[in-house]
Design a protein around this motif. Structure first.
Motif, mmCIF file in Angstrom:
data_model
loop_
_atom_site.group_PDB
_atom_site.id
_atom_site.type_symbol
_atom_site.label_atom_id
_atom_site.label_comp_id
_atom_site.label_asym_id
_atom_site.label_seq_id
_atom_site.Cartn_x
_atom_site.Cartn_y
_atom_site.Cartn_z
ATOM 1 N N LYS A 98 -30.610 45.349 20.593
ATOM 2 C CA LYS A 98 -31.772 45.874 19.866
ATOM 3 C C LYS A 98 -31.329 46.579 18.592
ATOM 4 C CE LYS A 98 -35.622 46.335 20.626
ATOM 5 N NZ LYS A 98 -36.808 45.494 20.278
ATOM 6 N N GLU A 99 -30.241 47.336 18.681
ATOM 7 C CA GLU A 99 -29.783 48.132 17.536
ATOM 8 C C GLU A 99 -29.318 47.250 16.389
ATOM 9 O OE1 GLU A 99 -27.002 51.867 17.589
ATOM 10 O OE2 GLU A 99 -25.769 50.059 17.543
ATOM 11 N N ASN A 100 -28.565 46.216 16.727
ATOM 12 C CA ASN A 100 -27.997 45.367 15.680
ATOM 13 C C ASN A 100 -27.841 43.943 16.221
ATOM 14 O OD1 ASN A 100 -26.507 44.127 13.670
ATOM 15 N ND2 ASN A 100 -25.227 45.940 13.286
ATOM 16 N N PRO A 101 -28.954 43.205 16.253
ATOM 17 C CA PRO A 101 -28.890 41.869 16.867
ATOM 18 C C PRO A 101 -27.879 40.956 16.180
ATOM 19 C CG PRO A 101 -31.054 42.274 15.832
ATOM 20 C CD PRO A 101 -30.312 43.573 15.821
ATOM 21 N N ARG A 102 -27.752 41.082 14.892
ATOM 22 C CA ARG A 102 -26.824 40.234 14.153
ATOM 23 C C ARG A 102 -25.389 40.428 14.647
ATOM 24 N NH1 ARG A 102 -26.545 37.546 9.083
ATOM 25 N NH2 ARG A 102 -24.326 37.127 9.042
ATOM 26 N N ARG A 103 -25.014 41.693 14.803
ATOM 27 C CA ARG A 103 -23.658 42.005 15.287
ATOM 28 C C ARG A 103 -23.428 41.381 16.672
ATOM 29 N NH1 ARG A 103 -23.649 47.981 16.265
ATOM 30 N NH2 ARG A 103 -24.682 47.265 18.169
ATOM 31 N N GLU A 104 -24.421 41.449 17.549
ATOM 32 C CA GLU A 104 -24.252 40.919 18.905
ATOM 33 C C GLU A 104 -24.274 39.386 18.929
ATOM 34 O OE1 GLU A 104 -23.247 43.161 21.245
ATOM 35 O OE2 GLU A 104 -23.363 44.472 19.486
ATOM 36 N N VAL A 105 -25.100 38.773 18.054
ATOM 37 C CA VAL A 105 -25.083 37.303 17.953
ATOM 38 C C VAL A 105 -23.694 36.846 17.494
ATOM 39 C CG1 VAL A 105 -26.012 35.299 16.701
ATOM 40 C CG2 VAL A 105 -27.573 37.053 17.581
ATOM 41 N N GLU A 106 -23.124 37.572 16.542
ATOM 42 C CA GLU A 106 -21.780 37.205 16.063
ATOM 43 C C GLU A 106 -20.727 37.407 17.148
ATOM 44 O OE1 GLU A 106 -21.425 39.445 12.429
ATOM 45 O OE2 GLU A 106 -22.256 37.779 11.252
ATOM 46 N N ARG A 107 -20.918 38.442 17.938
ATOM 47 C CA ARG A 107 -19.971 38.697 19.043
ATOM 48 C C ARG A 107 -20.009 37.516 20.026
ATOM 49 N NH1 ARG A 107 -18.416 43.961 20.460
ATOM 50 N NH2 ARG A 107 -20.354 44.918 19.731
ATOM 51 N N ILE A 108 -21.217 37.066 20.347
ATOM 52 C CA ILE A 108 -21.351 35.926 21.272
ATOM 53 C C ILE A 108 -20.739 34.671 20.634
ATOM 54 C CG2 ILE A 108 -22.987 34.431 22.505
ATOM 55 C CD1 ILE A 108 -24.927 36.871 22.591
ATOM 56 N N MET A 109 -21.005 34.475 19.355
ATOM 57 C CA MET A 109 -20.453 33.314 18.631
ATOM 58 C C MET A 109 -18.918 33.285 18.730
ATOM 59 S SD MET A 109 -20.653 32.558 14.537
ATOM 60 C CE MET A 109 -19.384 33.777 14.134
ATOM 61 N N ARG A 110 -18.295 34.429 18.481
ATOM 62 C CA ARG A 110 -16.823 34.481 18.535
ATOM 63 C C ARG A 110 -16.326 34.210 19.952
ATOM 64 N NH1 ARG A 110 -17.659 38.892 15.086
ATOM 65 N NH2 ARG A 110 -17.437 40.345 16.824
ATOM 66 N N TYR A 111 -17.005 34.792 20.927
ATOM 67 C CA TYR A 111 -16.592 34.596 22.320
ATOM 68 C C TYR A 111 -16.646 33.116 22.694
ATOM 69 C CZ TYR A 111 -16.743 34.836 27.440
ATOM 70 O OH TYR A 111 -16.507 34.636 28.766
ATOM 71 N N LEU A 112 -17.653 32.417 22.152
ATOM 72 C CA LEU A 112 -17.806 30.991 22.480
ATOM 73 C C LEU A 112 -16.950 30.096 21.583
ATOM 74 C CD1 LEU A 112 -21.688 30.841 23.110
ATOM 75 C CD2 LEU A 112 -19.834 31.050 24.797
ATOM 76 N N ASP A 113 -16.141 30.713 20.717
ATOM 77 C CA ASP A 113 -15.306 29.956 19.774
ATOM 78 C C ASP A 113 -16.145 29.040 18.885
ATOM 79 O OD1 ASP A 113 -12.744 30.954 20.567
ATOM 80 O OD2 ASP A 113 -12.911 29.732 22.383
ATOM 81 N N LEU A 114 -17.303 29.541 18.488
ATOM 82 C CA LEU A 114 -18.150 28.769 17.583
ATOM 83 C C LEU A 114 -18.038 29.385 16.195
ATOM 84 C CD1 LEU A 114 -21.333 28.522 19.834
ATOM 85 C CD2 LEU A 114 -19.707 26.670 19.364
ATOM 86 N N SER A 115 -18.407 28.597 15.199
ATOM 87 C CA SER A 115 -18.428 29.119 13.850
ATOM 88 C C SER A 115 -19.716 28.638 13.208
ATOM 89 C CB SER A 115 -17.181 28.632 13.120
ATOM 90 O OG SER A 115 -17.353 28.841 11.756
ATOM 91 N N VAL A 116 -20.578 29.585 12.903
ATOM 92 C CA VAL A 116 -21.911 29.279 12.403
ATOM 93 C C VAL A 116 -22.076 30.047 11.097
ATOM 94 C CG1 VAL A 116 -24.350 29.740 12.949
ATOM 95 C CG2 VAL A 116 -22.845 28.855 14.728
ATOM 96 N N SER A 117 -22.702 29.450 10.107
ATOM 97 C CA SER A 117 -22.802 30.107 8.797
ATOM 98 C C SER A 117 -23.669 31.363 8.860
ATOM 99 C CB SER A 117 -23.389 29.139 7.766
ATOM 100 O OG SER A 117 -24.764 28.945 8.042
ATOM 101 N N ASP A 118 -23.494 32.241 7.849
ATOM 102 C CA ASP A 118 -24.286 33.471 7.776
ATOM 103 C C ASP A 118 -25.777 33.168 7.764
ATOM 104 O OD1 ASP A 118 -22.085 34.995 7.750
ATOM 105 O OD2 ASP A 118 -22.243 35.653 5.660
ATOM 106 N N GLU A 119 -26.111 32.120 7.034
ATOM 107 C CA GLU A 119 -27.523 31.767 6.920
ATOM 108 C C GLU A 119 -28.094 31.383 8.295
ATOM 109 O OE1 GLU A 119 -28.060 28.343 4.403
ATOM 110 O OE2 GLU A 119 -30.125 28.173 5.144
#
Ligand code: A3P
Length: 296
Positions: free
Chosen positions: A198-219
């Protein structure tokens, strides 16, 4: 056959001390024997901690933010609920999983010790989401009012005591959050908090992305944050559980996407209930130091 004819508030049966809906308990051997593929991903939570939200984030990350692809089916079809078994004709989690090719995104509410050991033997990735106890309780209370397959919640004060004693379906919240916490390093479990999301969804989405070894653009990250906002998901028929017929989930009693806030417990606990809860919480949580946000 109409859903109203086979739906009832099913009793719970204990499996190794954990109260589970009777259909789950009666099918326990097949659930325990489930063999995931090493590429499968587990999303584990105590009920109402933010499961659906996290499932949507992960599905979007796996589909590079493609909103249409993630509207291919409702949440429980895209990401089956491992242990759920209702009476036929509702397909069980295992039925759905057996028809899907890995990698699958598998939801569970089972406490760590009841997760089929194949997940850890196969080194599957697993994401756990924890939510502060009082908000989790309030959310579960409203869910138990509207979900006609769960035991009757009864009055709120009694519900607080059932929660404290670990008598609700899927057992003790305290043991649940602790069980995954102590296992997280050994089993490479990503442990998230609803309040951080809730505080910073972007930060947590990026955390999940890194954990899954994915790379998704900022956009695309921005788009995923937008598509998984409470408002977007509440309006999304493939994410808001409108797929479940009203005799099962009566959303006129309480919508599945109810409030989506931190601190709603303050609107429900009296000061006395809060004090009693906090004292018991200190006792039940004294053996761990999980960084939950302050309950005040
Ligand atoms: P509330 O009852 O407090 O509103 P689960 O998916 O584990 O069953 O959890 C449901 C809870 O998560 C509900 O909490 C629901 O509103 C909330 N939720 C679902 N999607 C959300 C989102 N995108 N943002 C914030 N909260 C969300």
């Amino acid at each position: 056959e109409k859903a109203s004819s086979y739906i009832t508030r099913f009793p719970v049966i204990h499996v190794r001390g954990i109260p589970l809906m009777c259909h789950i308990a009666n099918n326990w051997d097949s659930i325990w024997a489930f063999r995931p593929d090493p590429s499968d991903l587990l999303i584990a939570t105590y009920p109402k901690a933010g499961t659906t939200w996290t499932q949507e984030i992960i599905d979007l990350l796996l589909h590079n933010g493609d909103a249409e692809a993630c509207k291919r089916a409702p949440t429980p079809v895209r990401s089956p609920f491992l242990e759920i078994c209702s009476p036929p004709p509702i397909p069980s989690g295992l039925d759905l999983l057996n028809k899907m090719d890995p990698p699958r995104l598998i939801k569970t509410h089972l406490p760590f010790q009841l997760v089929p050991p194949g997940f850890w033997e196969n080194k599957c990735k697993a994401i756990y989401v924890a939510r502060n106890a009082k908000d989790n309780l309030v959310s579960y209370y409203y869910f138990d009012l509207m979900n006609k397959t769960q035991p009757e919640p009864g009055p709120f004060d009694g519900y607080i005591h059932k929660f404290m004693r670990g008598e609700l379906s899927w057992g003790s919240w305290y043991d649940h959050v602790k069980g995954y916490w102590v296992e997280r390093e050994k089993n490479n479990i990503l442990y998230l908090f609803y309040e951080d999301m809730k505080e910073n969804p972007r930060r947590e989405v990026e955390r999940i992305m890194r954990y899954l070894d994915l790379s998704v653009s900022d956009e695309i990250i921005n788009r995923i944050v937008e598509l998984t906002s409470f408002k977007s998901m509440k309006e999304n028929p493939m994410a808001n559980y409108s797929c479940v017929p009203s005799p099962v989930f009566d959303q006129s009693i309480s919508p599945f996407m109810r409030k989506g806030e931190v601190g709603d417990w303050k609107n429900h606990f009296t000061p006395e209930q809060s004090k009693e809860f906090d004292e018991d919480y200190e006792e039940q949580m004294k053996d761990v130091n999980i960084p939950f946000r302050s309950l005040i």
